[in-house]
Structure formats: C-alpha cells, structure tokens
Write an enzyme that holds these catalytic residues in place. Structure first.
Site, short mmCIF file in Angstrom:
data_model
loop_
_atom_site.label_atom_id
_atom_site.label_comp_id
_atom_site.label_asym_id
_atom_site.label_seq_id
_atom_site.Cartn_x
_atom_site.Cartn_y
_atom_site.Cartn_z
N ASN A 28 27.14 62.16 114.12
CA ASN A 28 26.38 61.48 113.08
C ASN A 28 26.10 62.46 111.97
O ASN A 28 25.28 63.35 112.15
CB ASN A 28 25.08 60.93 113.66
CG ASN A 28 25.35 60.02 114.82
OD1 ASN A 28 26.08 59.05 114.68
ND2 ASN A 28 24.83 60.36 115.99
N GLU A 46 9.51 60.76 116.57
CA GLU A 46 10.23 59.50 116.56
C GLU A 46 10.75 59.17 117.95
O GLU A 46 11.08 60.06 118.74
CB GLU A 46 11.41 59.58 115.57
CG GLU A 46 10.90 59.75 114.14
CD GLU A 46 12.00 59.91 113.10
OE1 GLU A 46 11.74 59.54 111.95
OE2 GLU A 46 13.09 60.40 113.42
N CYS A 79 22.29 69.48 114.00
CA CYS A 79 21.21 68.54 114.36
C CYS A 79 20.10 68.54 113.30
O CYS A 79 19.60 69.60 112.91
CB CYS A 79 20.63 68.92 115.72
SG CYS A 79 19.28 67.84 116.23
N SER A 139 17.95 65.61 128.91
CA SER A 139 19.08 66.25 128.23
C SER A 139 18.64 67.61 127.71
O SER A 139 17.64 67.74 127.03
CB SER A 139 19.54 65.36 127.08
OG SER A 139 20.50 66.03 126.31
N CYS A 157 11.64 71.15 116.77
CA CYS A 157 12.41 71.74 117.87
C CYS A 157 12.47 73.24 117.69
O CYS A 157 12.53 73.74 116.57
CB CYS A 157 13.82 71.16 117.91
SG CYS A 157 14.75 71.62 119.40
N GLY A 180 13.28 67.57 120.04
CA GLY A 180 12.79 68.65 120.89
C GLY A 180 13.70 68.99 122.05
O GLY A 180 14.66 68.27 122.35
N GLU A 181 13.40 70.11 122.68
CA GLU A 181 14.15 70.57 123.85
C GLU A 181 13.24 70.38 125.07
O GLU A 181 12.29 71.14 125.26
CB GLU A 181 14.54 72.04 123.64
CG GLU A 181 15.07 72.75 124.88
CD GLU A 181 16.17 71.97 125.61
OE1 GLU A 181 17.15 71.56 124.98
OE2 GLU A 181 16.03 71.79 126.83
N SER A 189 23.98 69.48 126.86
CA SER A 189 24.68 69.40 125.57
C SER A 189 25.56 70.63 125.45
O SER A 189 25.10 71.70 125.09
CB SER A 189 23.67 69.34 124.43
OG SER A 189 22.81 68.25 124.63
N LEU A 190 26.82 70.45 125.77
CA LEU A 190 27.70 71.62 125.87
C LEU A 190 28.40 71.90 124.53
O LEU A 190 28.31 72.99 123.99
CB LEU A 190 28.72 71.39 126.99
CG LEU A 190 29.50 72.61 127.45
CD1 LEU A 190 28.57 73.68 128.01
CD2 LEU A 190 30.55 72.22 128.49
N HIS A 191 29.14 70.95 124.05
CA HIS A 191 29.83 71.01 122.75
C HIS A 191 30.94 72.04 122.64
O HIS A 191 31.83 71.91 121.80
CB HIS A 191 28.86 71.17 121.58
CG HIS A 191 27.83 70.09 121.51
ND1 HIS A 191 28.15 68.76 121.51
CD2 HIS A 191 26.46 70.14 121.46
CE1 HIS A 191 27.04 68.04 121.45
NE2 HIS A 191 26.00 68.86 121.44
N CYS A 225 14.82 56.27 124.06
CA CYS A 225 15.14 57.66 123.78
C CYS A 225 13.86 58.29 123.24
O CYS A 225 13.37 57.89 122.19
CB CYS A 225 16.27 57.72 122.75
SG CYS A 225 16.64 59.38 122.18
N CYS A 273 20.37 74.31 116.67
CA CYS A 273 21.72 73.74 116.63
C CYS A 273 22.05 73.34 115.18
O CYS A 273 21.27 72.63 114.53
CB CYS A 273 21.80 72.51 117.54
SG CYS A 273 21.31 72.85 119.23
N CYS A 309 21.73 59.90 117.56
CA CYS A 309 21.60 61.28 118.06
C CYS A 309 21.63 62.26 116.90
O CYS A 309 22.52 62.21 116.06
CB CYS A 309 22.79 61.66 118.94
SG CYS A 309 22.78 60.94 120.54
N1 SAH Z 1 17.45 69.24 122.92
C1 SAH Z 1 18.09 68.35 123.82
C2 SAH Z 1 17.86 66.87 123.54
C3 SAH Z 1 17.94 66.38 122.09
S1 SAH Z 1 19.49 66.16 121.31
C4 SAH Z 1 19.57 68.65 123.89
O1 SAH Z 1 20.04 69.50 123.15
O2 SAH Z 1 20.25 68.09 124.73
C5 SAH Z 1 20.32 64.83 122.07
C6 SAH Z 1 21.84 64.94 121.94
O3 SAH Z 1 22.27 64.70 120.57
C7 SAH Z 1 22.35 66.33 122.28
O4 SAH Z 1 23.49 66.21 123.08
C8 SAH Z 1 22.72 66.89 120.92
O5 SAH Z 1 23.65 67.92 121.02
C9 SAH Z 1 23.23 65.67 120.22
N2 SAH Z 1 23.26 65.79 118.76
C10 SAH Z 1 22.51 66.55 117.97
N3 SAH Z 1 22.83 66.37 116.67
C11 SAH Z 1 23.83 65.44 116.64
C12 SAH Z 1 24.57 64.80 115.61
N4 SAH Z 1 24.33 65.08 114.34
N5 SAH Z 1 25.49 63.89 115.97
C13 SAH Z 1 25.71 63.58 117.27
N6 SAH Z 1 25.04 64.14 118.28
C14 SAH Z 1 24.10 65.07 117.98
#
Ligand code: SAH
Length: 346
Positions: free
Chosen positions: A296, A94, A121, A197, A114, A165-166, A220-222, A107, A118, A339
C-alpha cells in the site's frame, strides 16, 4: 479537568474485591463491579444498576473509568471500517474492522505511534508516544465487535495485532489484554483466532514460547537476506536474521505452532530468484506459511509493488518447496485503513 483518581480497570479482580472488604462491604461486590467493567464494558458507574447508589458514589469518589472514545468512524466501499480512537489523554490510535465471507477481523493497535523504523510503513513516521494499556487494547476490540454487529449483523470472529505499534515492544500489556479478551469474564474468544504480528524481537519471541501462549504468531519478514532487510527495516541491524531464526526455532520447538511470514515483494528490492531462494531456506526449519501482502503506497513512490510476474515466481517456487503461500489483497485502501497506512491522517 485532570483528575488524580485511579483508573478502576487497572485493578485486578482480587484488588477490587479487597477494596470492598476494606470498605466493610462484601468481597462479592468486587465481582459484580468487575463484571460491569469487563463483560458488560460499562462506561459509567451510573449504569451499574445492581449496585446501590451509595456504593456507586463511593466508586465515583475513588475511581475513574478511562474509556476510549471512537472519535471518527470511516466506512470503505468494501465494508471495511476504520476507527480513530481517542484515549483518555487525548492521543489517538486507529483500529480497523475487516469483514470477509467467513470471518470478521479486528485489526488493533498496541502502541501510540511505533518505536520501529520500517521505511515502507506510515506508522513508523509517527514517533512512539506511549504503550497502550491493556484496557485500551481491549476496548478497541469491544468497539469493533459492536460495530460488526451493528453494520454487518454478526459478531467479531478474529483479531490481528497488525495496527499501529510493535506488540512485542508492549508485550505485557498485549498479553494482559489477550487474557481478558479470551477469558469468559471478558469476551470469551478463542486464542486460536488471535494473531500477534511482530517485526521480530527475538528475546520476546522466546518469552512468548516460555509463557506457552495459545495465540498465533506472524512475523513480518519481507526479506531473508540481512543486507536487504536492514535497508528496509533498519532495526534488523540490531536483531539480525540469525537471531530471529534462532528465536523462531525455539518457538516452534516449544509450541509446535506453524509460523506465518508476512512478506511484501517490491520492485527492484526483493523480486529476484535469489530472494525467493533465501526465503525458502529461512522457512525450512518449521512448517511455514507465507502471506504475500499487497503493498500500500504511503508516499513518494520510493517503494513500488513488484510485477505480477515476480509474485508468480514467488508463488510457484514456494509451492514447489511445499511452503503454503497466499496472496493477500488489501482492504479499505480508500480510507487509508490498509496495512501500513495507519497514520492518524485525519
Ligand atoms: N509491528 C508489527 C505489526 C504492525 S504492521 C509488525 O511489524 O508486524 C502489520 C503488517 O503490515 C506488517 O507485516 C508490516 O510489515 C506490514 N506493512 C507495513 N507497511 C506496509 C505497507 N505500506 N504496505 C503493506 N504492508 C505494510
């Protein structure tokens, strides 16, 4: 019917020129065909009108053009468009068009599924099937650019590798795709308008620094606390924060490019003062920007967006430490295009 013919877009310009020389034609013919394939994004040899019929037949007998096909296009009430893209082997990825006031962003996906895990996700629930080829990445951008002109009357301005994907687990192909996207023979876009990203693969971040890439990096730190990060992004056990940080220091030393961190604040997971303090500490070594992303929901409510109060605490503490912070609202939620929601639902 499956065919053994080679995908012509896997050839470099040089290889294409060589092909024609070997056929007793001029090398220049390779340039012409190359322009049709990339600059004009032609799907069919028949469209190559400045190439003789005979040569087109020769191409037809030796090659295929493995083009993507937009299978389904969904439009959100906020203008966001999501494409379900069918690949030549019938797998689906997608990509999303996100229109904003001063920009239009694509995007795009870099892998089918992937390889990471995570827990918040939706894409992580799909198995990683394969990496996308450079042309499959490029085609997603071309498709979005065309849709942007058609539905929003303006060209695409920005690209983020935040789809499925990463990207750093498919670095070579992502890099080749970006080379094409930024080349005048492709789309001629500025690398400064492209963000890759990553969830943070230290070795590849260093490689990017060594390659002196011109596009931007988002991480993507979190969480800046290992225990917490590992609990939500299990691969952090293999690539702990100290390794990530070392790689980012290396990146900054080489590129002098500010680092953007993507960060979701979840209720009961990373919403305390201690979490913000750890983030501030982590950001210190280089000019940083933190994007607080809205969560989300993807399922059963295991993860929930933190309270506004927690978000406000993040904003004020980061700001008083001179760290730029933005709070990003999600787009395209009604069509599962936001996202973390890309999961080939339909
Ligand atoms: N694999 C890469 C790019 C894809 S994810 C990465 O990890 O950066 C793109 C962004 O969406 C990342 O920052 C990820 O952490 C975030 N993301 C994943 N699931 C999400 C969700 N359910 N709600 C909001 N952001 C999310």
């Amino acid at each position: 019917m499956k065919t053994k013919k080679k995908d012509i877009r896997a050839l470099t310009k040089e290889q294409l020129r060589d092909f024609f020389v070997k056929q007793g034609d001029k090398a220049f013919r390779g340039n012409q065909v190359y322009e049709w394939l990339w600059n004009k994004s032609t799907h069919s040899f028949d469209d190559m009108t400045n190439i003789s019929l005979e040569t087109r037949e020769l191409l037809q007998n030796n090659f295929v053009i493995n083009h993507i096909k937009v299978d389904q296009l969904q439009r959100s009430s906020d203008g966001t468009i999501k494409n379900a893209v069918r690949l030549h082997d019938d797998l689906i990825v997608e990509s999303v068009l996100i229109p904003a006031k001063n920009r239009t962003t694509a995007c795009v996906s870099s892998q089918v599924g992937c390889s990471l895990d995570c827990r918040f996700c939706a894409t992580a629930r799909l198995k990683r099937m394969r990496n996308l080829n450079p042309d499959e990445i490029y085609d997603q951008v071309v498709a979005i650019d065309r849709e942007s002109r058609l539905y929003h009357d303006r060209p695409l301005t920005n690209i983020v590798f935040m789809g499925m994907g990463e990207p750093l687990m498919n670095y070579n192909n992502v890099r080749k795709a970006i080379d094409k996207i930024t080349s005048p023979e492709g789309l001629g876009m500025s690398p400064k308008r492209i963000v890759v990203s990553t969830s943070g693969v230290p070795k590849m971040i260093k490689k990017m620094a060594d390659d002196e890439v011109k596009f931007k990096l988002a991480v993507s730190l979190h969480s800046a606390i290992d225990e917490i990060r590992t609990s939500i992004m299990p691969f952090n056990a293999t690539f702990p924060l100290s390794d990530l940080r070392e790689a980012l220091e290396y990146w900054y030393a080489k590129t002098k490019n500010r680092i953007t961190y993507e960060y979701v604040v979840w209720d009961g997971i990373n919403d305390t003062k201690k979490d913000v303090e750890a983030l501030i500490e982590f950001c210190k070594f280089a000019p940083s920007k933190v994007n607080l992303i809205e969560y989300n929901p993807i399922d059963d409510g295991e993860f929930q967006q933190a309270s506004n109060k927690a978000i406000e605490m993040y904003v004020s503490m980061l700001e008083s430490n001179n760290i730029t912070v933005t709070v990003r609202r999600s787009r395209g939620k009604d069509i599962d295009a936001a996202c973390g929601q890309l999961a080939n639902k339909s």
